[in-house]
Design an enzyme around this catalytic site. Structure first.
Site, PDB file in Angstrom:
ATOM      1  N   TYR A  18      11.776  35.135  75.052  1.00  0.00           N
ATOM      2  CA  TYR A  18      12.437  34.888  73.749  1.00  0.00           C
ATOM      3  C   TYR A  18      12.654  36.218  73.017  1.00  0.00           C
ATOM      4  O   TYR A  18      11.895  36.571  72.110  1.00  0.00           O
ATOM      5  CB  TYR A  18      11.570  33.974  72.880  1.00  0.00           C
ATOM      6  CG  TYR A  18      11.137  32.688  73.542  1.00  0.00           C
ATOM      7  CD1 TYR A  18      12.071  31.751  73.996  1.00  0.00           C
ATOM      8  CD2 TYR A  18       9.784  32.407  73.708  1.00  0.00           C
ATOM      9  CE1 TYR A  18      11.664  30.569  74.602  1.00  0.00           C
ATOM     10  CE2 TYR A  18       9.370  31.219  74.313  1.00  0.00           C
ATOM     11  CZ  TYR A  18      10.318  30.318  74.759  1.00  0.00           C
ATOM     12  OH  TYR A  18       9.912  29.161  75.347  1.00  0.00           O
ATOM     13  N   ASP A  25       8.527  30.587  64.395  1.00  0.00           N
ATOM     14  CA  ASP A  25       7.666  31.631  64.977  1.00  0.00           C
ATOM     15  C   ASP A  25       7.383  32.709  63.942  1.00  0.00           C
ATOM     16  O   ASP A  25       6.251  33.176  63.790  1.00  0.00           O
ATOM     17  CB  ASP A  25       8.349  32.294  66.180  1.00  0.00           C
ATOM     18  CG  ASP A  25       8.622  31.326  67.311  1.00  0.00           C
ATOM     19  OD1 ASP A  25       9.414  30.389  67.111  1.00  0.00           O
ATOM     20  OD2 ASP A  25       8.035  31.498  68.401  1.00  0.00           O
ATOM     21  N   TYR A  70      19.741  36.201  76.914  1.00  0.00           N
ATOM     22  CA  TYR A  70      19.079  34.947  76.543  1.00  0.00           C
ATOM     23  C   TYR A  70      20.142  33.866  76.494  1.00  0.00           C
ATOM     24  O   TYR A  70      21.256  34.095  76.015  1.00  0.00           O
ATOM     25  CB  TYR A  70      18.377  35.053  75.177  1.00  0.00           C
ATOM     26  CG  TYR A  70      17.806  33.723  74.720  1.00  0.00           C
ATOM     27  CD1 TYR A  70      16.621  33.244  75.268  1.00  0.00           C
ATOM     28  CD2 TYR A  70      18.483  32.935  73.798  1.00  0.00           C
ATOM     29  CE1 TYR A  70      16.118  32.006  74.888  1.00  0.00           C
ATOM     30  CE2 TYR A  70      17.984  31.703  73.409  1.00  0.00           C
ATOM     31  CZ  TYR A  70      16.808  31.244  73.961  1.00  0.00           C
ATOM     32  OH  TYR A  70      16.323  30.010  73.592  1.00  0.00           O
ATOM     33  N   GLY A 151      11.347  21.954  67.247  1.00  0.00           N
ATOM     34  CA  GLY A 151      10.423  22.981  67.743  1.00  0.00           C
ATOM     35  C   GLY A 151       9.696  22.530  69.003  1.00  0.00           C
ATOM     36  O   GLY A 151       9.029  23.312  69.654  1.00  0.00           O
ATOM     37  N   ASP A 153      10.861  21.155  72.052  1.00  0.00           N
ATOM     38  CA  ASP A 153      12.127  20.904  72.738  1.00  0.00           C
ATOM     39  C   ASP A 153      12.196  19.710  73.688  1.00  0.00           C
ATOM     40  O   ASP A 153      13.084  18.897  73.594  1.00  0.00           O
ATOM     41  CB  ASP A 153      12.525  22.138  73.552  1.00  0.00           C
ATOM     42  CG  ASP A 153      12.503  23.408  72.720  1.00  0.00           C
ATOM     43  OD1 ASP A 153      12.070  23.369  71.570  1.00  0.00           O
ATOM     44  OD2 ASP A 153      12.927  24.441  73.246  1.00  0.00           O
ATOM     45  N   TRP A 341       6.368  20.826  76.270  1.00  0.00           N
ATOM     46  CA  TRP A 341       5.937  20.004  75.135  1.00  0.00           C
ATOM     47  C   TRP A 341       5.571  18.576  75.551  1.00  0.00           C
ATOM     48  O   TRP A 341       5.504  17.676  74.721  1.00  0.00           O
ATOM     49  CB  TRP A 341       7.034  19.970  74.073  1.00  0.00           C
ATOM     50  CG  TRP A 341       7.241  21.292  73.393  1.00  0.00           C
ATOM     51  CD1 TRP A 341       8.214  22.209  73.670  1.00  0.00           C
ATOM     52  CD2 TRP A 341       6.465  21.865  72.324  1.00  0.00           C
ATOM     53  NE1 TRP A 341       8.093  23.308  72.842  1.00  0.00           N
ATOM     54  CE2 TRP A 341       7.034  23.122  72.010  1.00  0.00           C
ATOM     55  CE3 TRP A 341       5.342  21.430  71.597  1.00  0.00           C
ATOM     56  CZ2 TRP A 341       6.531  23.949  71.006  1.00  0.00           C
ATOM     57  CZ3 TRP A 341       4.850  22.262  70.592  1.00  0.00           C
ATOM     58  CH2 TRP A 341       5.433  23.495  70.308  1.00  0.00           C
ATOM     59  N   GLU A 384       1.822  31.035  75.994  1.00  0.00           N
ATOM     60  CA  GLU A 384       2.654  30.165  75.152  1.00  0.00           C
ATOM     61  C   GLU A 384       2.005  28.790  74.964  1.00  0.00           C
ATOM     62  O   GLU A 384       1.994  28.237  73.868  1.00  0.00           O
ATOM     63  CB  GLU A 384       4.044  30.035  75.784  1.00  0.00           C
ATOM     64  CG  GLU A 384       5.070  29.348  74.896  1.00  0.00           C
ATOM     65  CD  GLU A 384       6.430  29.241  75.560  1.00  0.00           C
ATOM     66  OE1 GLU A 384       6.555  29.572  76.775  1.00  0.00           O
ATOM     67  OE2 GLU A 384       7.379  28.820  74.878  1.00  0.00           O
TER      68      GLU A 384
END
Ligand code: 9WN
Length: 415
Positions: A18, A25, A70, A151, A153, A341, A384
């Site tokens: 990222y 963040d 990205y 947030g 995803d 997630w 992460e």
């Protein structure tokens, strides 16, 4: 690590995965940097506020013009084509959970002089007004219009809305995330197709859809609404410090909590559930969004029942009184302990939950979650996310908000 991820104006969430600035963040990073790098924390938020749209939206990505590689790229978002976008910088065209008032409050606690509270409050008011004025379309709840806005995803919360999406045309795109993190720990190709289709739809409407028919995804998300209810209370306190009227923010916070309890609380399962705002259908997946709801000023009964469900259905005990919070209840069929997630433990979600618990006197539980943050990161580093059973580190390396919130936990524990 935070020094290494600092660009001079903001902090990259993770150097390779990222490489730009992300909205929530930056709030978490500023919270962690406030102890030893207050100047940097202030600049971090200023950079983000400079990218605020004229309609008040704080965009979820602010692109670093010097960095390529990205996806989706700044050209893909094409923010200059949108009327409300800033001229000075390219951004994405959507937002993320409103945790910025909390960051401003924490910075101001450290040094009320160096933090330009009046200016920050102006940005926060415009941001919250955007959410209440443009995103509340029914039942007094704020809507998210893309999974990225949550947030979280690829949470299973979005599976059914993404499955219903018309997929006749999938825009061309190139994934780069799986070059930096294992594909089995990231969203699937089908998830990404859905994300791409939804960005395309939003871009075509200049990110300000003229009617709900232009929206392929509309969700009343518990985490997003809870963060806003909390942020409104914080904003009220900040305004009071400045000697300015604050009652409309307290009233909006209370109305939002009432709407959450009326429409999102399940009084049989004793948990908050997201809801498809287009159909009104409850999304029955038990997710950690319900744990973050504890930061809102919930009524006593709802709060204490939710705490019981948290302990019974979510928390995984680890050594020495440390507990870990998976993003999905482990008993749910959608739970995948290593995929993004869909089950792993995330430090920001855990930290917010501990904040909500601590504010209402659930000190032991809050301390056990904070101890879990230290245990996971001590074992696997500043990753992460983490497998909640084994503690394995997953996803990106050198992940900024993980490090920042560890600093906060250490400060809190006076270690
Ligand atoms: C898309 C930066 C962001 C976080 C999100 C997280 C992930 C992006 C991605 O990374 O999202 O916005 O490319 O997967 O889900 O919460 O803000 O760390």
């Amino acid at each position: 690590m935070l020094d290494q991820n600092w660009t001079g104006s903001s902090t990259k969430p993770s150097p390779r995965l990222y490489p730009h600035q992300w909205s929530w963040d930056s709030a978490f990073v500023a919270i962690g940097n406030r102890f030893d790098r207050l100047d940097r924390a202030i600049v971090e938020l200023e950079t983000l506020f400079t990218a605020q749209w004229s309609n008040g939206m704080i965009p979820h990505i602010v692109f670093d013009a010097s960095v390529a590689g990205y996806h989706p790229s700044k050209e893909w978002w094409d923010s200059p084509s949108a009327d409300a976008a800033p001229a000075s910088v390219w951004t994405s065209g959507m937002c993320q959970p409103p945790v910025h008032a909390l960051a401003v409050q924490r910075l101001a606690e450290v040094d009320p002089v160096r933090v330009d509270l009046a200016r920050c409050v102006e940005h926060l008011e415009a941001w919250h007004d955007y959410l209440f004025e443009r995103r509340v379309l029914s039942d007094g709840l704020v809507e998210i219009w893309h999974p990225w806005e949550s947030g979280m995803d690829n949470s299973p919360l979005w599976d059914s809305a993404l499955a219903d999406l018309e997929r006749t045309h999938v825009p061309d795109y190139q994934r780069v995330d799986t070059e930096h993190a294992g594909a089995e720990e990231r969203p699937t190709e089908s998830d990404y197709d859905g994300y791409a289709i939804l960005v395309d739809q939003l871009r075509q409407g200049g990110y300000e859809p003229s009617s709900v028919d232009a929206l392929g995804f509309r969700v009343h998300d518990v985490l997003f609404n809870a963060c806003l209810a909390h942020a409104e209370m914080v904003l009220a306190q900040l305004l009071e410090r400045l000697g300015e009227p604050a009652s409309r923010h307290r009233e909006r916070a209370q109305a939002l909590v009432d709407a959450m309890e009326r429409h999102l609380w399940d009084n049989e399962r004793f948990w908050f559930f997201d809801r498809d705002a287009a159909t009104g259908a409850v999304i029955p997946t038990p997710a950690a969004t319900g744990a973050v709801a504890l930061i809102a000023e919930l009524s006593d009964d709802v709060f204490s029942r939710a705490v019981q469900t948290l302990g019974a259905e979510f928390l995984i005990e680890r050594s020495d009184g440390a507990t870990v919070l998976p993003t999905v209840a482990p008993s749910d069929p959608s739970f995948e302990p290593r995929r993004y997630w869909r089950g792993p433990a995330w430090i920001n979600v855990t930290w917010l939950t501990a904040l909500g618990l601590g504010a209402r006197g659930e000190d032991e539980l809050a301390a056990s979650l904070r101890a879990g943050i230290l245990e996971l990161t001590d074992g696997a580093g500043m990753r992460e996310y983490f497998d909640p059973h084994t503690g394995d580190g997953l996803g990106g390396d050198d992940f900024s908000w993980t490090a920042a919130l560890v600093l906060d936990v250490l400060e809190d524990a006076n270690l």
